[in-house]
Design a protein around this motif. Structure first.
Motif, PDB file in Angstrom:
ATOM      1  N   MET A 177      54.636  38.037  40.393  1.00  0.00           N
ATOM      2  CA  MET A 177      53.910  36.802  40.214  1.00  0.00           C
ATOM      3  C   MET A 177      52.446  37.098  39.871  1.00  0.00           C
ATOM      4  SD  MET A 177      53.522  33.672  42.953  1.00  0.00           S
ATOM      5  CE  MET A 177      53.617  34.732  44.336  1.00  0.00           C
ATOM      6  N   ILE A 178      51.809  37.997  40.628  1.00  0.00           N
ATOM      7  CA  ILE A 178      50.420  38.357  40.349  1.00  0.00           C
ATOM      8  C   ILE A 178      50.331  39.119  39.039  1.00  0.00           C
ATOM      9  CG2 ILE A 178      48.454  39.716  41.160  1.00  0.00           C
ATOM     10  CD1 ILE A 178      49.389  39.100  44.015  1.00  0.00           C
ATOM     11  N   GLU A 179      51.255  40.040  38.849  1.00  0.00           N
ATOM     12  CA  GLU A 179      51.269  40.842  37.626  1.00  0.00           C
ATOM     13  C   GLU A 179      51.418  39.956  36.399  1.00  0.00           C
ATOM     14  OE1 GLU A 179      53.814  44.551  35.720  1.00  0.00           O
ATOM     15  OE2 GLU A 179      54.175  43.934  37.777  1.00  0.00           O
ATOM     16  N   LYS A 180      52.324  38.998  36.443  1.00  0.00           N
ATOM     17  CA  LYS A 180      52.546  38.099  35.315  1.00  0.00           C
ATOM     18  C   LYS A 180      51.309  37.247  35.040  1.00  0.00           C
ATOM     19  CE  LYS A 180      55.673  34.590  33.493  1.00  0.00           C
ATOM     20  NZ  LYS A 180      54.974  34.622  32.249  1.00  0.00           N
ATOM     21  N   LEU A 181      50.664  36.786  36.083  1.00  0.00           N
ATOM     22  CA  LEU A 181      49.470  35.956  35.925  1.00  0.00           C
ATOM     23  C   LEU A 181      48.348  36.747  35.249  1.00  0.00           C
ATOM     24  CD1 LEU A 181      48.319  33.154  36.539  1.00  0.00           C
ATOM     25  CD2 LEU A 181      47.571  34.032  38.738  1.00  0.00           C
ATOM     26  N   ILE A 182      48.158  37.986  35.654  1.00  0.00           N
ATOM     27  CA  ILE A 182      47.125  38.815  35.032  1.00  0.00           C
ATOM     28  C   ILE A 182      47.516  39.136  33.593  1.00  0.00           C
ATOM     29  CG2 ILE A 182      45.863  40.996  35.120  1.00  0.00           C
ATOM     30  CD1 ILE A 182      46.335  40.986  38.159  1.00  0.00           C
ATOM     31  N   TYR A 183      48.791  39.464  33.373  1.00  0.00           N
ATOM     32  CA  TYR A 183      49.261  39.782  32.021  1.00  0.00           C
ATOM     33  C   TYR A 183      49.044  38.594  31.079  1.00  0.00           C
ATOM     34  CZ  TYR A 183      52.415  40.864  28.185  1.00  0.00           C
ATOM     35  OH  TYR A 183      52.949  41.081  26.940  1.00  0.00           O
ATOM     36  N   ASP A 184      49.362  37.400  31.533  1.00  0.00           N
ATOM     37  CA  ASP A 184      49.234  36.211  30.685  1.00  0.00           C
ATOM     38  C   ASP A 184      47.780  35.883  30.361  1.00  0.00           C
ATOM     39  OD1 ASP A 184      51.976  35.967  30.627  1.00  0.00           O
ATOM     40  OD2 ASP A 184      52.044  34.397  32.174  1.00  0.00           O
ATOM     41  N   ASN A 185      46.879  36.110  31.323  1.00  0.00           N
ATOM     42  CA  ASN A 185      45.467  35.757  31.135  1.00  0.00           C
ATOM     43  C   ASN A 185      44.598  36.911  30.647  1.00  0.00           C
ATOM     44  OD1 ASN A 185      45.163  32.877  32.118  1.00  0.00           O
ATOM     45  ND2 ASN A 185      46.338  33.809  33.766  1.00  0.00           N
ATOM     46  N   LYS A 186      45.083  38.144  30.781  1.00  0.00           N
ATOM     47  CA  LYS A 186      44.424  39.374  30.344  1.00  0.00           C
ATOM     48  C   LYS A 186      43.196  39.758  31.158  1.00  0.00           C
ATOM     49  CE  LYS A 186      47.384  39.921  27.097  1.00  0.00           C
ATOM     50  NZ  LYS A 186      48.664  40.309  27.597  1.00  0.00           N
ATOM     51  N   GLU A 187      42.449  38.822  31.708  1.00  0.00           N
ATOM     52  CA  GLU A 187      41.300  39.176  32.540  1.00  0.00           C
ATOM     53  C   GLU A 187      40.891  38.027  33.455  1.00  0.00           C
ATOM     54  OE1 GLU A 187      37.181  38.952  30.668  1.00  0.00           O
ATOM     55  OE2 GLU A 187      38.467  39.358  28.942  1.00  0.00           O
ATOM     56  N   PHE A 188      40.248  38.394  34.547  1.00  0.00           N
ATOM     57  CA  PHE A 188      39.690  37.436  35.498  1.00  0.00           C
ATOM     58  C   PHE A 188      38.299  37.903  35.878  1.00  0.00           C
ATOM     59  CE2 PHE A 188      44.150  36.479  35.965  1.00  0.00           C
ATOM     60  CZ  PHE A 188      44.154  35.105  36.150  1.00  0.00           C
ATOM     61  N   ASP A 189      37.408  36.962  36.141  1.00  0.00           N
ATOM     62  CA  ASP A 189      36.035  37.300  36.499  1.00  0.00           C
ATOM     63  C   ASP A 189      35.931  37.949  37.875  1.00  0.00           C
ATOM     64  OD1 ASP A 189      35.223  36.264  34.112  1.00  0.00           O
ATOM     65  OD2 ASP A 189      34.670  34.318  34.937  1.00  0.00           O
ATOM     66  N   SER A 190      36.824  37.557  38.778  1.00  0.00           N
ATOM     67  CA  SER A 190      36.756  38.074  40.140  1.00  0.00           C
ATOM     68  C   SER A 190      38.124  37.970  40.810  1.00  0.00           C
ATOM     69  CB  SER A 190      35.723  37.286  40.951  1.00  0.00           C
ATOM     70  OG  SER A 190      36.141  35.946  41.082  1.00  0.00           O
ATOM     71  N   LYS A 191      38.246  38.649  41.950  1.00  0.00           N
ATOM     72  CA  LYS A 191      39.479  38.554  42.724  1.00  0.00           C
ATOM     73  C   LYS A 191      39.695  37.128  43.199  1.00  0.00           C
ATOM     74  CE  LYS A 191      39.696  43.162  44.758  1.00  0.00           C
ATOM     75  NZ  LYS A 191      39.701  43.903  46.017  1.00  0.00           N
ATOM     76  N   SER A 192      38.609  36.468  43.581  1.00  0.00           N
ATOM     77  CA  SER A 192      38.751  35.111  44.106  1.00  0.00           C
ATOM     78  C   SER A 192      39.245  34.131  43.043  1.00  0.00           C
ATOM     79  CB  SER A 192      37.444  34.614  44.719  1.00  0.00           C
ATOM     80  OG  SER A 192      36.434  34.555  43.756  1.00  0.00           O
ATOM     81  N   SER A 193      38.825  34.307  41.783  1.00  0.00           N
ATOM     82  CA  SER A 193      39.310  33.411  40.728  1.00  0.00           C
ATOM     83  C   SER A 193      40.802  33.616  40.485  1.00  0.00           C
ATOM     84  CB  SER A 193      38.512  33.585  39.441  1.00  0.00           C
ATOM     85  OG  SER A 193      38.690  34.874  38.916  1.00  0.00           O
ATOM     86  N   LEU A 194      41.262  34.862  40.588  1.00  0.00           N
ATOM     87  CA  LEU A 194      42.695  35.144  40.470  1.00  0.00           C
ATOM     88  C   LEU A 194      43.442  34.575  41.666  1.00  0.00           C
ATOM     89  CD1 LEU A 194      45.229  36.530  39.347  1.00  0.00           C
ATOM     90  CD2 LEU A 194      44.419  38.654  40.385  1.00  0.00           C
ATOM     91  N   TYR A 195      42.902  34.782  42.860  1.00  0.00           N
ATOM     92  CA  TYR A 195      43.540  34.318  44.093  1.00  0.00           C
ATOM     93  C   TYR A 195      43.702  32.795  44.095  1.00  0.00           C
ATOM     94  CZ  TYR A 195      44.576  33.991  49.085  1.00  0.00           C
ATOM     95  OH  TYR A 195      45.178  33.749  50.282  1.00  0.00           O
ATOM     96  N   LYS A 196      42.721  32.083  43.551  1.00  0.00           N
ATOM     97  CA  LYS A 196      42.780  30.619  43.497  1.00  0.00           C
ATOM     98  C   LYS A 196      43.872  30.117  42.551  1.00  0.00           C
ATOM     99  CE  LYS A 196      37.962  29.975  44.697  1.00  0.00           C
ATOM    100  NZ  LYS A 196      36.621  29.599  44.234  1.00  0.00           N
ATOM    101  N   LYS A 197      44.239  30.910  41.559  1.00  0.00           N
ATOM    102  CA  LYS A 197      45.294  30.504  40.613  1.00  0.00           C
ATOM    103  C   LYS A 197      46.695  30.705  41.167  1.00  0.00           C
ATOM    104  CE  LYS A 197      42.911  30.358  36.443  1.00  0.00           C
ATOM    105  NZ  LYS A 197      43.130  29.419  35.403  1.00  0.00           N
ATOM    106  N   LEU A 198      46.813  31.466  42.255  1.00  0.00           N
ATOM    107  CA  LEU A 198      48.123  31.722  42.854  1.00  0.00           C
ATOM    108  C   LEU A 198      48.584  30.516  43.662  1.00  0.00           C
ATOM    109  CD1 LEU A 198      47.511  35.346  44.124  1.00  0.00           C
ATOM    110  CD2 LEU A 198      48.987  34.662  42.239  1.00  0.00           C
ATOM    111  N   PRO A 199      49.895  30.364  43.820  1.00  0.00           N
ATOM    112  CA  PRO A 199      50.396  29.281  44.676  1.00  0.00           C
ATOM    113  C   PRO A 199      49.945  29.496  46.119  1.00  0.00           C
ATOM    114  CG  PRO A 199      52.204  30.410  43.542  1.00  0.00           C
ATOM    115  CD  PRO A 199      50.951  31.121  43.208  1.00  0.00           C
TER     116      PRO A 199
END
Length: 72
Positions: A1-23
């Motif tokens: 789930m995390i891997e797919k989210l990063i793959y689809d978006n290619k980059e995130f500004d911070s861990k918290s921005s990625l964490y907020k996109k998770l269910p």
């Protein structure tokens, strides 16, 4: 789930921005552990400023195109 989210978006500004996109329901320690595993597998790169980039393998279609490309 995390891997797919990063793959689809290619980059995130911070861990918290990625964490907020998770269910909801994902625990933060589990989240950071998964990021460490992905980094050790060379699928992501964690920068000092906290940004996260996808560095893993490209799509199968791109891989096929690169294999067929002429090398100089």
């Amino acid at each position: 789930m995390i891997e797919k989210l990063i793959y689809d978006n290619k980059e995130f500004d911070s861990k918290s921005s990625l964490y907020k996109k998770l269910p909801t329901g994902m625990q933060y320690p589990s989240f950071t552990f998964i990021l460490e595993i992905l980094e050790k597998q060379n699928k992501i790169m964690l920068e000092k400023d906290g940004s996260i980039f996808w560095t893993g393998p490209a799509s199968p279609k791109l891989r096929q195109s690169l294999e067929k490309a002429v090398r100089y």
